[in-house]
Scaffold this motif. Structure first.
Motif, mmCIF file in Angstrom:
data_model
loop_
_atom_site.group_PDB
_atom_site.id
_atom_site.type_symbol
_atom_site.label_atom_id
_atom_site.label_comp_id
_atom_site.label_asym_id
_atom_site.label_seq_id
_atom_site.Cartn_x
_atom_site.Cartn_y
_atom_site.Cartn_z
ATOM 1 N N LEU A 81 -18.749 60.418 -52.277
ATOM 2 C CA LEU A 81 -17.326 60.180 -52.094
ATOM 3 C C LEU A 81 -16.385 61.158 -52.600
ATOM 4 C CD1 LEU A 81 -17.561 56.430 -53.588
ATOM 5 C CD2 LEU A 81 -17.760 57.156 -50.834
ATOM 6 N N ARG A 82 -15.343 61.719 -51.633
ATOM 7 C CA ARG A 82 -14.372 62.592 -51.918
ATOM 8 C C ARG A 82 -12.905 61.982 -51.945
ATOM 9 N NH1 ARG A 82 -11.806 66.612 -48.884
ATOM 10 N NH2 ARG A 82 -12.955 65.858 -47.262
ATOM 11 N N TYR A 83 -12.174 61.687 -52.987
ATOM 12 C CA TYR A 83 -10.946 61.053 -52.865
ATOM 13 C C TYR A 83 -9.734 61.543 -52.591
ATOM 14 C CZ TYR A 83 -14.158 57.964 -55.402
ATOM 15 O OH TYR A 83 -15.142 57.159 -55.636
ATOM 16 N N LYS A 84 -8.839 61.241 -51.877
ATOM 17 C CA LYS A 84 -7.727 61.991 -51.546
ATOM 18 C C LYS A 84 -6.302 61.097 -52.296
ATOM 19 C CE LYS A 84 -8.834 63.825 -47.285
ATOM 20 N NZ LYS A 84 -8.468 64.100 -45.746
ATOM 21 N N THR A 85 -5.267 61.653 -52.041
ATOM 22 C CA THR A 85 -4.255 61.237 -52.464
ATOM 23 C C THR A 85 -3.371 59.873 -51.439
ATOM 24 O OG1 THR A 85 -2.819 62.797 -51.553
ATOM 25 C CG2 THR A 85 -3.152 63.000 -53.948
ATOM 26 N N ARG A 122 16.280 62.685 -54.712
ATOM 27 C CA ARG A 122 15.612 64.092 -54.798
ATOM 28 C C ARG A 122 14.349 63.787 -55.995
ATOM 29 N NH1 ARG A 122 15.943 67.775 -51.023
ATOM 30 N NH2 ARG A 122 15.696 69.283 -52.406
ATOM 31 N N ASP A 123 14.757 63.168 -57.031
ATOM 32 C CA ASP A 123 13.911 63.028 -58.033
ATOM 33 C C ASP A 123 12.603 62.253 -57.498
ATOM 34 O OD1 ASP A 123 15.551 64.310 -59.814
ATOM 35 O OD2 ASP A 123 16.453 62.437 -60.589
ATOM 36 N N ARG A 124 12.690 61.139 -56.822
ATOM 37 C CA ARG A 124 11.662 60.387 -56.154
ATOM 38 C C ARG A 124 10.688 61.145 -55.298
ATOM 39 N NH1 ARG A 124 9.687 56.074 -58.571
ATOM 40 N NH2 ARG A 124 10.122 54.652 -56.934
ATOM 41 N N LEU A 125 11.880 62.045 -54.460
ATOM 42 C CA LEU A 125 11.099 62.961 -53.316
ATOM 43 C C LEU A 125 10.260 64.215 -54.256
ATOM 44 C CD1 LEU A 125 11.025 63.706 -50.302
ATOM 45 C CD2 LEU A 125 12.804 65.292 -51.182
ATOM 46 N N ARG A 126 10.685 64.519 -55.219
ATOM 47 C CA ARG A 126 9.759 65.436 -56.024
ATOM 48 C C ARG A 126 8.714 64.925 -56.512
ATOM 49 N NH1 ARG A 126 10.091 70.406 -58.048
ATOM 50 N NH2 ARG A 126 12.280 70.641 -57.290
ATOM 51 N N GLU A 127 8.693 63.588 -57.178
ATOM 52 C CA GLU A 127 7.495 63.005 -57.599
ATOM 53 C C GLU A 127 6.596 62.693 -56.537
ATOM 54 O OE1 GLU A 127 8.692 59.207 -59.322
ATOM 55 O OE2 GLU A 127 10.085 60.117 -60.468
ATOM 56 N N ILE A 128 7.010 62.440 -55.215
ATOM 57 C CA ILE A 128 5.951 62.095 -54.160
ATOM 58 C C ILE A 128 5.379 63.521 -53.736
ATOM 59 C CG2 ILE A 128 5.790 61.197 -51.759
ATOM 60 C CD1 ILE A 128 7.967 59.446 -52.355
ATOM 61 N N ALA A 129 6.306 64.296 -53.720
ATOM 62 C CA ALA A 129 5.662 65.698 -53.336
ATOM 63 C C ALA A 129 4.747 66.254 -54.258
ATOM 64 C CB ALA A 129 6.868 66.636 -53.140
ATOM 65 N N GLU A 130 4.888 66.387 -55.685
ATOM 66 C CA GLU A 130 4.049 66.549 -56.796
ATOM 67 C C GLU A 130 2.699 65.819 -56.577
ATOM 68 O OE1 GLU A 130 6.227 66.465 -60.426
ATOM 69 O OE2 GLU A 130 7.172 68.347 -59.875
ATOM 70 N N ARG A 131 2.719 64.634 -56.347
ATOM 71 C CA ARG A 131 1.703 63.718 -56.205
ATOM 72 C C ARG A 131 0.711 64.297 -54.835
ATOM 73 N NH1 ARG A 131 0.903 57.324 -56.222
ATOM 74 N NH2 ARG A 131 -1.258 57.186 -56.461
ATOM 75 N N LYS A 132 1.394 64.495 -53.765
ATOM 76 C CA LYS A 132 0.530 64.780 -52.472
ATOM 77 C C LYS A 132 0.223 66.182 -52.609
ATOM 78 C CE LYS A 132 0.188 62.976 -49.288
ATOM 79 N NZ LYS A 132 -1.263 62.319 -48.852
ATOM 80 N N LEU A 133 0.774 67.208 -53.475
ATOM 81 C CA LEU A 133 0.358 68.623 -53.365
ATOM 82 C C LEU A 133 -1.184 68.864 -53.103
ATOM 83 C CD1 LEU A 133 2.294 70.907 -53.306
ATOM 84 C CD2 LEU A 133 2.068 71.272 -55.732
ATOM 85 N N PRO A 134 -1.933 68.319 -53.830
ATOM 86 C CA PRO A 134 -3.347 68.594 -53.520
ATOM 87 C C PRO A 134 -3.991 68.481 -52.112
ATOM 88 C CG PRO A 134 -3.312 67.250 -55.613
ATOM 89 C CD PRO A 134 -1.877 67.143 -54.940
ATOM 90 N N ASP A 135 -3.589 67.609 -51.523
ATOM 91 C CA ASP A 135 -3.893 67.416 -50.141
ATOM 92 C C ASP A 135 -3.007 68.050 -48.786
ATOM 93 O OD1 ASP A 135 -5.737 65.934 -50.913
ATOM 94 O OD2 ASP A 135 -4.664 63.947 -50.272
ATOM 95 N N GLY A 195 -7.790 52.721 -61.829
ATOM 96 C CA GLY A 195 -6.454 52.956 -62.421
ATOM 97 C C GLY A 195 -5.384 53.151 -61.463
ATOM 98 N N GLN A 196 -5.532 52.974 -60.204
ATOM 99 C CA GLN A 196 -4.431 53.019 -59.357
ATOM 100 C C GLN A 196 -4.398 51.765 -58.476
ATOM 101 O OE1 GLN A 196 -5.073 56.602 -56.535
ATOM 102 N NE2 GLN A 196 -6.097 57.912 -58.148
ATOM 103 N N ARG A 197 -4.892 50.773 -59.009
ATOM 104 C CA ARG A 197 -5.147 49.548 -58.426
ATOM 105 C C ARG A 197 -3.850 49.280 -57.714
ATOM 106 N NH1 ARG A 197 -8.880 45.612 -58.589
ATOM 107 N NH2 ARG A 197 -9.979 46.502 -60.296
ATOM 108 N N GLY A 198 -3.801 48.574 -56.608
ATOM 109 C CA GLY A 198 -2.765 48.182 -55.625
ATOM 110 C C GLY A 198 -2.364 49.227 -54.522
ATOM 111 N N ASP A 199 -2.796 50.712 -54.787
ATOM 112 C CA ASP A 199 -2.394 51.530 -54.004
ATOM 113 C C ASP A 199 -3.717 51.625 -53.064
ATOM 114 O OD1 ASP A 199 -0.263 52.143 -55.610
ATOM 115 O OD2 ASP A 199 -0.881 54.143 -56.153
ATOM 116 N N VAL A 200 -3.195 52.308 -51.780
ATOM 117 C CA VAL A 200 -4.170 52.532 -50.759
ATOM 118 C C VAL A 200 -4.540 54.134 -51.136
ATOM 119 C CG1 VAL A 200 -4.520 52.854 -48.305
ATOM 120 C CG2 VAL A 200 -3.004 51.192 -49.091
ATOM 121 N N VAL A 201 -5.949 54.264 -51.392
ATOM 122 C CA VAL A 201 -6.604 55.519 -51.754
ATOM 123 C C VAL A 201 -7.403 55.861 -50.690
ATOM 124 C CG1 VAL A 201 -7.692 56.993 -53.406
ATOM 125 C CG2 VAL A 201 -6.061 55.170 -54.180
#
Length: 142
Positions: free
Chosen positions: A70-74, A103-116, A50-56
């Motif tokens: 396997l333990r996946y990270k963001t 700021r909106d894009r920064l918030r999106e990235i921060a919310e996605r990275k929050l678990p790590d 589902g994340q094809r093209g990203d580096v995971v």
């Protein structure tokens, strides 16, 4: 009697392309462990399709019986910032600007990275991401 714990033999963190992990990279890191590389690739590709093209990044733990976990990270913060800008970072941070991150894009990235991250506060995560952006030569909207 509690179940026996498997004894860990090897652990490595790999940054692979989601949905299409190269067997060559897996072989370089995991070849000496004797684990079934094709099974590792199939598991990784299925979980990250589902994340094809990203580096995971993934933490691969190999046990003595040659089983694996396997333990996946963001995705890495720098990758997410480059993806948000559609560009690369500055070749001379502090001298040349690579773009402006809203700021909106920064918030999106921060919310996605929050678990790590080592915080549960989105505002603190945004400051961490903003620091990474500045080190890449990217300005952040105030």
């Amino acid at each position: 009697m509690p179940p026996k714990q498997k004894k860990q033999m090897f652990q490595a963190t790999l940054e692979l392309t989601a949905g299409n992990a190269p067997v060559v990279d897996l072989g370089k890191m995991l070849g000496q462990t004797g684990v079934n590389l094709v099974e590792v690739k199939k598991s990784y590709d299925a979980a990250t399709a589902g994340q094809r093209g990203d580096v995971v990044p993934v933490v691969v733990t190999v046990f003595e019986d040659r089983s694996f976990e396997l333990r996946y990270k963001t995705p890495p913060t720098a990758f997410l910032i480059r993806k948000a800008l559609g560009d690369k970072g500055s070749s001379r941070p502090g001298h040349e600007s690579a773009g402006v991150l809203s700021r909106d894009r920064l918030r999106e990235i921060a919310e996605r990275k929050l678990p790590d991250l080592n915080t549960a506060d989105v505002e603190a995560a945004m400051r961490t991401i903003a620091g990474t952006a500045r080190s890449m030569g990217v300005s952040v909207e105030s």
